[in-house]
Structure formats: C-alpha cells, structure tokens
Motif scaffolding. Structure first.
Motif, short mmCIF file in Angstrom:
data_model
loop_
_atom_site.label_atom_id
_atom_site.label_comp_id
_atom_site.label_asym_id
_atom_site.label_seq_id
_atom_site.Cartn_x
_atom_site.Cartn_y
_atom_site.Cartn_z
N CYS A 153 0.80 -1.23 0.00
CA CYS A 153 0.00 0.00 0.00
C CYS A 153 0.82 1.28 0.00
O CYS A 153 0.40 2.28 -0.56
CB CYS A 153 -0.95 0.01 1.18
SG CYS A 153 -2.09 -1.37 1.12
N ALA A 154 1.98 1.26 0.67
CA ALA A 154 2.75 2.50 0.71
C ALA A 154 3.10 2.92 -0.72
O ALA A 154 3.07 4.10 -1.05
CB ALA A 154 4.01 2.32 1.55
N LYS A 155 3.39 1.96 -1.56
CA LYS A 155 3.75 2.30 -2.94
C LYS A 155 2.55 2.29 -3.89
O LYS A 155 2.45 3.15 -4.76
CB LYS A 155 4.82 1.33 -3.46
CG LYS A 155 5.32 1.67 -4.85
CD LYS A 155 6.66 1.04 -5.15
CE LYS A 155 7.19 1.48 -6.52
NZ LYS A 155 8.49 0.89 -6.81
N THR A 241 13.00 4.80 4.86
CA THR A 241 12.01 5.80 4.44
C THR A 241 12.61 7.20 4.50
O THR A 241 12.31 8.04 3.65
CB THR A 241 10.72 5.68 5.27
OG1 THR A 241 11.04 5.72 6.66
CG2 THR A 241 10.02 4.38 4.98
N ARG A 244 14.15 8.37 1.45
CA ARG A 244 13.23 8.54 0.32
C ARG A 244 13.23 7.33 -0.61
O ARG A 244 12.90 7.44 -1.78
CB ARG A 244 13.54 9.78 -0.51
CG ARG A 244 13.60 11.04 0.30
CD ARG A 244 12.38 11.90 0.07
NE ARG A 244 12.41 13.07 0.92
CZ ARG A 244 11.92 13.09 2.17
NH1 ARG A 244 11.33 12.04 2.69
NH2 ARG A 244 11.98 14.19 2.90
N ARG A 246 11.59 3.88 -1.74
CA ARG A 246 10.18 3.49 -1.74
C ARG A 246 10.04 2.04 -2.19
O ARG A 246 9.60 1.76 -3.30
CB ARG A 246 9.41 4.43 -2.66
CG ARG A 246 7.91 4.26 -2.64
CD ARG A 246 7.22 5.40 -3.36
NE ARG A 246 7.20 6.56 -2.53
CZ ARG A 246 6.11 7.01 -1.90
NH1 ARG A 246 4.96 6.41 -2.06
NH2 ARG A 246 6.17 8.10 -1.16
N ALA A 292 12.14 -0.28 -12.91
CA ALA A 292 13.41 -0.10 -13.61
C ALA A 292 14.58 0.14 -12.67
O ALA A 292 15.70 -0.25 -12.95
CB ALA A 292 13.29 1.05 -14.61
N GLY A 293 14.34 0.77 -11.54
CA GLY A 293 15.44 1.08 -10.63
C GLY A 293 15.60 0.08 -9.50
O GLY A 293 16.24 0.38 -8.49
N ASP A 379 4.07 1.67 5.83
CA ASP A 379 2.91 2.53 6.05
C ASP A 379 2.44 2.58 7.51
O ASP A 379 1.39 3.14 7.80
CB ASP A 379 1.74 2.16 5.11
CG ASP A 379 1.31 0.70 5.26
OD1 ASP A 379 1.34 0.19 6.38
OD2 ASP A 379 0.92 0.10 4.25
#
Lengths: 468, 468
Positions: A153-155, A241, A244, A246, A292-293, A379
């Motif tokens: 859910c966070a993403k 987190t 940054r 994710r 991709a990352g 989350d």
C-alpha cells in the motif's frame, strides 16, 4: 416469522437457499477468532444480481437482517451470522465478466478471489494491485467491502484506489451503479469511495469495475535483514524511508512473531534462508523493490539495513523472493495453529513505529502476555496478535487490546488500518471518530438502510444487545 | 434581513467583513466564463478556523446561504456569488502548518496555492502530486473541493488519493475532523473521500493533511510529436498505452487548439520548439517520463510516435521540457484571450478517445462552430472548448455542449472528469447519475446541510430558480 421468511426465500430462489445445519454453522465465524452465538435462519448462495435483489426485496418486506458474506476470510467479524439473519453468500458469483487491455480495467463479480484474478491477468502483463496477505483465499468483494490493505500500500495504494465503479444492491432491492470506466470522474459525491470499506452496512456489492496496472518491468529484488532486536529493525525501516527509498514491500516481524513462524514452518522450510539460524530475540525486516530502478534501490536499502546492524542478504531470483514473502504470509496461519487469535490492526504515522513497538512491549508486560507483532513498516500498520484458548476472548486480552487502541490513537493513528471494524472493534468506533463524525456516520447508515437490515451489529452496535 | 446578517457578521468578525462594491463584484465570476446575476451581501476574508465557525454559526442562525471560495480559479462556477449569500473567502488562510519529512505529509490551510506548496517542498525532495494545469494560481482547498485532476493523474492519481484527512466546518459551525496521518485507516465510512469533490456543498474545508511523495529520482525526459491530424496523434497515444508504457504526462492538443496557442504565444515563444513551423491541421502530442526508467521509456514512446507518422523530438533537459509543458498550460489563457470560454470536461475510457474526437468534430460541424480541444490522453479526459462573445453562453453552444455530454456518457464516460459540476453542469447531474444515485446524493446533502445554506445552486439546482 422466520419460517415465513425462509419459505418466501425458497419460493423465490429455490435451490440457492439452504437451511442445512452445517451450512448455517459454517457462517458463525470467519478468520477473526470471533464466533457468533447465533445461527442464521438461512444461507442464500446467490448466483446472480437478480437473486441478490430478490433476497433484499424479501428482507426489506419482512424486516429481516441480511449479512453479506464473501469468502469468509474477514479478520474483524464483519460477515458472520447475526441473530435472525439471512446470510447472503456471494462466493458463487465468481465470474470475471470483462478484462479490457486497452482501458486497463476488469469487471468482476464479488466472489472472484483476488489471487485468481491476478493469475488470469498475468498472461496479459496486467495486475490488480491490492494485495492483502490473504489474497489466495479472499474475494474481491470482501477486499472492497473492507477497503483491504496489504503489503504494497505504501507504494501502490489501498483497495479504494483500485475501484473505479460498483454495482450495489440497496437495502430495498434496487440496483445502484456508481463510478465510471475512467480514472477521472467527479460528477456528484464519490459514492464509490463511500461504499468501499462500508462492510456490508450500506449495500451489497454485486459487481466491481477495478483498475489494473501494467506489471512492473524487470526483476523484483528482495532484501532480507535479521536484527538483534526490534529497535534495530525499526531503525533500519526508518532509515529506508528517511532516505526517500520506496520499496514495494517493507515488512517487519518482531521476535515473538518470528519465533512462532519459525516453529510453525520448521527447519526444512527455512533451510537456506536467512532465518535458518535464528538467535533468541532476533527480528526480521523484509524489503522488495521493483521497476526499472529495482537493483539500485535494493542496494541502497541493503546499505541501510547493514548500517543499522542487520545481517543482510539480497536476492534477485523470484523463487527466493517468493519464498521469503511466503514466510511473512505464514504469520497468521502460524498463530492460528497455536490457538485462537485476536488480531489487532492499528496504524500509526510511520515515524511513530518505534514508539508503538515500545507501547506493545509495555502492554504485554503489564498483562503478562506475549504479543507477537508484525508491521507493514512502510505505512505504519501493525498487527499485534493475541493468542488465547477457549471460545471467548478473555477479559484481560480485551483490556490489553483497549490499551493498544488508545496508544495508537494517542500517537496520531487509528484503530484499524485495513481489517475493518466488524463486530470486533465496534466498541471503539465512537471513541476514535468523536461525536460529530459518529453522528454523521449513523446518518449515512440510516440514509442507505433506513430500517437497519443490512449487517446489523457490524461497525455500529446493534440496537438490540449483540451476542458475544 | 440581509442588513441584520451583515451587522452580525461585522460585530463578530470586524475588519474581516467587507461590503466594498469592488470586493462584492469580484466574486461574481471565476475562470469558467459564467457570471452570477447577483452580488453577495458581504464577503468575509476569513483568517482562522474560529472566524469560519463564527460565519457558519451566524449563517445557520439566520438561514443565510454561504459560498465558500478559494482562489477563484474554478472552471465550473462552483464558488461564485449566489443570491443573498455570504461569500466566505478562504484565500487568506494560506499558511503551511506543518511539513513532516518522516511521515511524508503536510498540513495546510485551504488557501495555500498548489504551486507554492510545491516550491516549499522541492528543497526537501518532496512533492504534492496533484497537478492541475492551474497549479500556480489555484488553492489546495479548491483542488480538494473539486477533487481536481490535472496532467499526471494516469500515473499519480487524482487529488483524492493525496488527501489523508480534513478539518471541515459544518453547516451549523461545528468543526469536524476526518481521516488520519496514516496511509491506511478504515475506521468508519470514508468521509474524507466523500468531502473531497463535494464542491463546498457539505462543509467548509479549513485544513487538510495531504500526502507527499519523494520527488522522482533522475531526469524527466520529454517526447514531443507533431502529427498531420488528430487521428495520427490519437493513434500514437493508443499505441503508447497499448505497449503498457506509463508516461507521467501524455497530452494531446488538436489542430484548432494548437493554432490558437501558437497565435497567442507568438513566434518568439515557439522558436526552437517542434511547434515553430506548423502546417495547417497539425496536432501535438506531448509525453514526459520520469523515474529510473525514464530514458528507456521515452525511447519506446518516441518509437511509437514515429511509427504513427509523427515528427518526433526527444529532450532530456528540464528547460526544454518545462517550455513544452508551458505551451500546453497556455491553452486556457490562449482561448480566454480571444473571448469567453465554456470549457467542457468530459472523460471517456481512453480506448474511446478517437471516437470522442470524431464526435466533437461532428458536433462542431452541425453547429458551425470550431471546438478547440485538448486531452489528457493518458486518462481519457478531454477539454473541448467553446469560445463565444457576450455575457451569456449562446443557446446553440449549450446545445452543442449537451450533445457532447451525451456522446461522452454513451461512450462509457462522464460529464466532468476533473472540473466539477458547479452551476455550469448541474442541469445534467441527474441525467448522468440516474434517479437512485441522485436521490441518495440529495440525501447526503440534506444530512450534512439540512437547511440548505451551503453553496445552494451548486451541483444541485437551487430550490428557488437560480440566475443565469
């Protein structure tokens, strides 16, 4: 009276109605550990919207309560038999009516299992993102009725964000359609969002138009960290987190939880994983990155895990990733194997996660109980679990749960992050909402269900005393 | 009566109340082209929640209508003076109350401009994703009141998805708090979502807790394509989405729109861009990709544009990307410079975009008017524009708009994708919703606003005939 109602149901619906004792008995519980004191008067295994409408018309005409029920995997007692009720079982309405590749949506009946839809979609490169840990056994209707959360859910958002429109049978049998086949649409109030998470108290979901996503390109990378204690895992999660990053998944299992899972799965299941050799008190933090990352992000996460003192392993093959995630998903079965489980579902702002873990520890100590806990760390949603024996939740566990709820709200959080209120948590609803919100919510309930026949006792206390 | 109300407001609120004719006059319109026939009795420039509560208590006691108003940039006449009303201007409540890096959220007053918040956030590596084209001038309170969309919704969601909680002053002056500081939270019905997009008809938003995102790492890549006609651009757009590519931005401008923008901006502004040398009939399709896979995704998009016959240019520098996006954002000012504009805001499932463009062409031909159109092609939201002169929308343009709305709904779409119903589109509300939904929506309105003082005439026809 109930005899007449059953006769009317049988007249209208024939073989879809059952009063078989085993079928009635099976609706007394879900996966919450709660057990209804009552049997329903009948179970209707509906196979069409028409049948659902027929049930609601009869219920409306006779003032009979109706409990909509999907796969029966709820964790808050939101779909179990209530006194004098018809259980309206939607599990046979399990057809996928449409998949549109061009518009990235599917139209499904409510009984479709979350995992089954995703199996169908995979070949098309599509994906229904809501991902409750129960996805293999839980239905999309139930996911929507509880606004289910899960691991991603966070993403990727909660279920609400994946629901474009609904067809809902109202209390009097009328069929309401809400929403659109478009991502955008602001004509009138957002009834789709209002009905999502309404736990069968406003209407019966009979169809959903859900949003799909392209499957993320590239491999998923899994980073597993084992930490000496829960503070280490919480610090690693906070560092991820704060940087940054994710990850799609960021799951924490505390020492008590990890010990139960390890014991349940056994050495063979854990062989070759970082959990094969656990020291007492160790905790587990599991991250997965995608897109991709993914590789770079995983490396950055692994560095944070290591800096926080973790034993870290990174893997890029799906088999290992799935295996580690399956260990996480085994948490609930592991606990259920050792007794009845009352699962708390508090959420706090994720910055308060370490404080909430301390609160849980103190509450456990005060009541002399172990509270195995896992958290969707990305989350701030925690599942502290109370394992008990016997048919009823013992008073000291209710007391501990009450303290847990109050601690979460004091930290800026909520009573239930994703499981719903059901009958389990209705006692706290007004406390969290406050009087003004509670009154408006009762008003919405009365607007949709003026005679109070839809899932009485769920979310709100029933006017008559409900069974324990 | 209105004299007494104004006196009471002045007693309670002093200098925050104005009856200055210019201030009253300024509330007669927004950016929709609609102009109210009435002046309000007063404008209150509220500076605090207390003041908003005081206004609502007086309005409630005296039965006086209240029009909540933010930056006045609405496109549906949702915040303009109505007869006998107090205009409650929230633009001075423009403080950012909190930014939490750890929890990735901000708490803001409603008058904070979208662009201003993003300017503040950029230094922290954070970002408020809702991105209406008007972000430099529109307030977050207004964005939430309309559930604003924008250019990034297919990838990053609509405003609703970025609102975690609200503080709302109810019709009688009580202060309601909804939602949480957490991503998840399912305690009770989702009043936050219900209030988002409610256009000031259910309460006055005085504070919002909004979700932030980390700024996407890496450069944004921009792909611009010029096509011989709208079919070519629509085909290229369809090819991009069919390939499961997910650009952050995918904007289409048709030939009539492009000609207006080009004329408005002039040769200097366009020099060096792919729009510097436009042949008659050419259309424009603009994509931007972001995140770790941006370059690969852009290359894949450029290939689809070329395959569909486009003249394609790709750029990785932000200055060029911003410049091209600014050309897109100049569409509305360009039209407004040449007359009054009635902006349609229909949305269709994106697979129906080519059909909708054909419908627009046919409607224009039938009525002998040019309908410059742009589309958020990624999510199927179109803005066909009707330019006219004079104070009132001419009947043939209303007729054309009516045909447009019916065509969109017939294609599975909606009357308004993101601008809201306001006064402009209320005539069609019941047609789109159907009787059952319309009745429930009226019921929700009556529950929150039993005496009908909150923004009467917006969304629903006022009981008294509304001015044109």
């Amino acid at each position: 009276m109930s005899h007449t109602v059953v006769a009317r149901l049988q007249d209208a619906l024939g073989a879809s109605v059952t009063t078989d004792p085993d079928a009635l008995e099976a609706t007394r519980d879900d996966r919450s550990g709660w057990r209804s004191a009552s049997l329903p008067i009948a179970v209707v295994l509906a196979t069409s919207v028409d049948e659902v409408q027929a049930v609601m018309r009869i219920a409306h005409a006779t003032g009979t309560p109706v409990v909509p029920r999907g796969a029966g995997t709820g964790l808050a007692g939101g779909a179990i038999a209530s006194p004098g009720a018809i259980v309206l079982d939607l599990s046979r309405m399990n057809r996928v009516l449409e998949i549109s590749d061009a518009d990235e949506l599917a139209v499904v009946e409510p009984g479709v299992l979350n995992g089954d839809l995703n199996d169908l979609l995979a070949a098309r490169g599509l994906w229904f993102a809501p991902d409750p840990a129960s996805r293999a056994i839980s239905s999309i209707g139930g996911n929507i009725a509880t606004n289910a959360g899960g691991l991603l859910c966070a993403k990727y958002g909660v279920t609400r964000e994946a629901v474009l429109g609904l067809a809902v049978v109202l209390a009097d049998g009328r069929l309401l359609r809400t929403g659109h086949r478009t991502v955008k649409g602001v004509t009138g109030y957002d009834l789709t969002a209002l009905l999502t998470g309404s736990e069968g108290t406003l209407g019966v979901i009979v169809e959903a138009t859900v949003r799909l996503r392209p499957i993320m390109p590239g491999a998923t990378v899994t980073v597993a960290g084992v930490f000496a204690d829960v503070d280490g895992a919480a610090a690693a999660s906070a560092a991820v987190t704060a940087a940054r990053l994710r990850p799609a998944v960021l799951e924490l299992i505390d020492a008590a939880g990890l010990a139960r899972v390890a014991a349940h799965l056994g050495d063979d299941e854990l062989a070759g994983t970082p959990l094969a050799t656990l020291a007492p008190g160790e905790t587990f933090l599991l991250a997965q990155t995608d897109g991709a990352g993914a590789a770079d992000e995983a490396a950055a996460i692994a560095a944070r895990f290591a800096a926080a003192g973790g034993r870290v392993s990174t893997s890029t093959d799906d088999a290992t990733g799935d295996r580690l995630l399956d260990i996480r998903r085994a948490m609930h079965p592991a606990l259920a194997a050792s007794g009845n489980v009352l699962i708390e579902d508090v959420a706090v702002p994720r910055s308060r996660l370490p404080e909430m873990f301390r609160e849980i520890e103190q509450i456990g100590a005060r009541h002399g109980i172990e509270i195995p806990t896992l958290a969707h760390a990305g989350d701030g949603n925690l599942h502290p679990n109370f394992v008990y024996t016997g048919d009823e939740v013992p008073p000291h566990i209710w007391q501990a749960a009450d303290e847990m709820f109050r601690a979460a709200v004091a930290l800026g959080g909520t009573l239930t992050g994703e499981h719903g209120v059901g009958v389990l948590k209705r006692r706290w609803l007004a406390d969290e909402l406050g009087d003004d919100s509670f009154e408006l919510q009762r008003g919405i309930k009365a607007l949709f269900d003026p005679t109070g026949i839809l899932n009485p006792g769920v979310m709100f206390e029933a006017s008559a005393p409900a069974p324990r």
